[in-house]
Design an enzyme around this catalytic site. Structure first.
Site, PDB file in Angstrom:
ATOM      1  N   ARG A  54       0.844  -1.203   0.000  1.00 52.74           N
ATOM      2  CA  ARG A  54       0.000   0.000   0.000  1.00 52.74           C
ATOM      3  C   ARG A  54       0.873   1.244   0.000  1.00 52.74           C
ATOM      4  O   ARG A  54       0.555   2.245  -0.643  1.00 52.74           O
ATOM      5  CB  ARG A  54      -0.937   0.011   1.204  1.00 52.74           C
ATOM      6  CG  ARG A  54      -1.686   1.343   1.364  1.00 52.74           C
ATOM      7  CD  ARG A  54      -2.812   1.290   2.380  1.00 52.74           C
ATOM      8  NE  ARG A  54      -2.460   0.605   3.597  1.00 52.74           N
ATOM      9  CZ  ARG A  54      -1.735   1.124   4.595  1.00 52.74           C
ATOM     10  NH1 ARG A  54      -1.238   2.351   4.484  1.00 52.74           N
ATOM     11  NH2 ARG A  54      -1.498   0.430   5.689  1.00 52.74           N
ATOM     12  N   TYR A 107     -16.728  17.188 -16.188  1.00 55.71           N
ATOM     13  CA  TYR A 107     -17.100  15.774 -16.224  1.00 55.71           C
ATOM     14  C   TYR A 107     -18.078  15.482 -15.086  1.00 55.71           C
ATOM     15  O   TYR A 107     -17.895  15.929 -13.952  1.00 55.71           O
ATOM     16  CB  TYR A 107     -15.847  14.918 -16.105  1.00 55.71           C
ATOM     17  CG  TYR A 107     -16.108  13.461 -15.822  1.00 55.71           C
ATOM     18  CD1 TYR A 107     -16.927  12.698 -16.657  1.00 55.71           C
ATOM     19  CD2 TYR A 107     -15.542  12.847 -14.720  1.00 55.71           C
ATOM     20  CE1 TYR A 107     -17.175  11.369 -16.386  1.00 55.71           C
ATOM     21  CE2 TYR A 107     -15.770  11.505 -14.451  1.00 55.71           C
ATOM     22  CZ  TYR A 107     -16.601  10.781 -15.283  1.00 55.71           C
ATOM     23  OH  TYR A 107     -16.851   9.459 -15.012  1.00 55.71           O
ATOM     24  N   ASP A 180      -7.185  18.316 -15.714  1.00 53.95           N
ATOM     25  CA  ASP A 180      -7.488  16.940 -16.092  1.00 53.95           C
ATOM     26  C   ASP A 180      -7.073  16.782 -17.547  1.00 53.95           C
ATOM     27  O   ASP A 180      -7.707  17.344 -18.451  1.00 53.95           O
ATOM     28  CB  ASP A 180      -8.983  16.667 -15.912  1.00 53.95           C
ATOM     29  CG  ASP A 180      -9.351  15.212 -16.170  1.00 53.95           C
ATOM     30  OD1 ASP A 180      -8.628  14.535 -16.933  1.00 53.95           O
ATOM     31  OD2 ASP A 180     -10.367  14.745 -15.626  1.00 53.95           O
ATOM     32  N   LYS A 205      -8.049   5.391 -19.535  1.00 56.06           N
ATOM     33  CA  LYS A 205      -8.353   5.851 -20.884  1.00 56.06           C
ATOM     34  C   LYS A 205      -7.140   5.698 -21.801  1.00 56.06           C
ATOM     35  O   LYS A 205      -6.664   4.594 -22.028  1.00 56.06           O
ATOM     36  CB  LYS A 205      -8.868   7.284 -20.816  1.00 56.06           C
ATOM     37  CG  LYS A 205      -9.953   7.519 -19.761  1.00 56.06           C
ATOM     38  CD  LYS A 205     -11.166   6.615 -19.899  1.00 56.06           C
ATOM     39  CE  LYS A 205     -12.360   7.064 -19.082  1.00 56.06           C
ATOM     40  NZ  LYS A 205     -12.181   7.066 -17.608  1.00 56.06           N
TER      41      LYS A 205
END
Length: 395
Positions: A54, A107, A180, A205
């Site tokens: 982690r 978005y 972004d 993406k």
């Protein structure tokens, strides 16, 4: 470590930086380190800084190094999703009572996070047209605006914002500018070089590029901000698995050549759409008539693989087109090698349906893939030709 003098071109950086051959075995592909924990050479004696996955993992380090290099930034951080990256940045920068400026066509997922999740935490927001610098300045609240959030091109209206100009506006007010960069990818645009303070990606993406992984990333230059982000990344734990990191690294290696084909195919389909009688308006920043075209030419290498358009006949016609294509798959998400089609008002942007950020019901969004452009054009043309408005024009 790759010699920086040899890794100057983007495609070379994408293949080599962070992805050097394994020093122990000579493997030319970064290994997937599935270990959850790492041996210590005595209490506190960490080997290469790893103790628990982690907190850090060698495969994740490779991805973070690669993404930072692609964005010409100092520090990269990988997350389990783009929204996890966004949430980490917002919670690091903002506290209850602080304020965020959002684009008027943000978005839907970002709007939902800031308006409904962080809003309950006491963070306020204002949505504004970021192409209007005067309106953006007016939306900033002196002393409480911590973050100006920019998306360019936006999803799904493909609005273009001037990153350098927005950086000046934000910095004059003592705020940070976050961009972004998911739609453009670092191949087409590098916001940090234009003055942004943080770059955000959904690595799901274009960076991943194959519709087989969910992930996110942040890239920053400021060491103090990077340290605070790293703390919350570890404390909240929204980190990607080693295998997810490896999948994104695999995608990054072909990012440049894929983006060239995405862009070329999109341009060809834009030509088809602008000439088709059933199409009312085409939204693509590469069109000289697009309001953001001059800025896009200035800050982008090319104009991307995303295309949106409105059809005559309203929502029913848009839904009909989305249901008739055969190569364009009806699905959410974007940036994969396969072409996708969707109806934003009822799919990706349903969360803003009753807000000022609602998108037109007649809008269709394409994520143009890398298939044969002739096949894609034939598929799209056939779906459009069946609309009543196309038939009426032929008569």
């Amino acid at each position: 470590m790759v010699d920086e003098q040899l890794a100057d071109g983007f495609e070379t950086i994408a293949i080599h930086v962070g992805q050097e051959p394994d020093p122990r075995t000579g493997a030319v592909v970064v290994p997937i380190h599935l270990a959850s924990t790492f041996i210590q050479d005595g209490v506190g004696g960490l080997r290469d800084g790893y103790e628990y996955s982690r907190s850090g993992n060698p495969t994740r380090t490779a991805l973070e190094t690669s993404i930072a290099a692609l964005e010409a930034g100092a520090v990269g951080l990988a997350f389990s999703s783009g929204m996890a990256a966004t949430d980490t940045l917002c919670r690091t920068v903002c506290r209850p009572g602080d304020h965020v400026v959002l684009p008027a066509d943000a978005y839907g997922g970002t709007y939902r996070l800031i308006a409904r999740v962080l809003g309950d935490w006491g963070v306020e927001h204002t949505s504004v047209d970021l192409t209007d610098l005067a309106a953006t300045r007016a939306a900033i609240r002196p002393g409480s605006t911590r973050l100006v959030w920019c998306e360019t091109p936006t999803n799904p209206l493909l609005t273009i914002a001037d990153i350098a100009a927005l950086a000046g506006v934000a910095h004059d007010a003592g705020a940070l500018l976050a961009v972004d960069n998911t739609f453009a990818s670092p191949y087409l645009q590098q916001p940090l070089l234009l003055g942004a303070d943080a770059v955000v990606h959904s690595t799901t993406k274009y960076l991943g590029g194959h519709s087989d992984v969910v992930g996110g990333a942040l890239v920053v230059n400021d060491a103090d901000l990077a340290g605070r982000l790293r703390f919350l990344q570890n404390a909240a734990g929204a980190v990607p698995s080693p295998f997810d990191c490896w999948l994104v690294l695999r995608g990054i290696r072909t990012l440049g050549v894929r983006m060239d084909r995405h862009c070329a195919n999109a341009r060809a389909l834009v030509d088809l759409l602008t000439a088709h009688p059933a199409v009312d308006l085409v939204r693509y920043p590469g069109l000289p008539g697009h309001p953001g075209y001059p800025v896009a030419v200035k800050q982008m290498r090319d104009f991307g693989g995303m295309v949106s358009f409105t059809v005559r006949g309203g929502s029913a016609a848009a839904l009909a087109v989305c249901g008739r294509t055969r190569l364009f798959t009806l699905a959410e998400s974007l940036g994969g090698v396969e072409s996708l089609i969707e109806h934003p008002a009822t799919m990706t942007h349903a969360s803003v349906a009753d807000s000022p950020l609602a998108v037109p019901a007649e809008l269709v969004r394409l994520s143009v893939g890398i298939e044969s452009v002739d096949d894609l054009a034939a598929d799209l043309r056939a779906a459009l030709d069946e609309l009543p408005s196309a038939a009426a024009d032929r008569e």
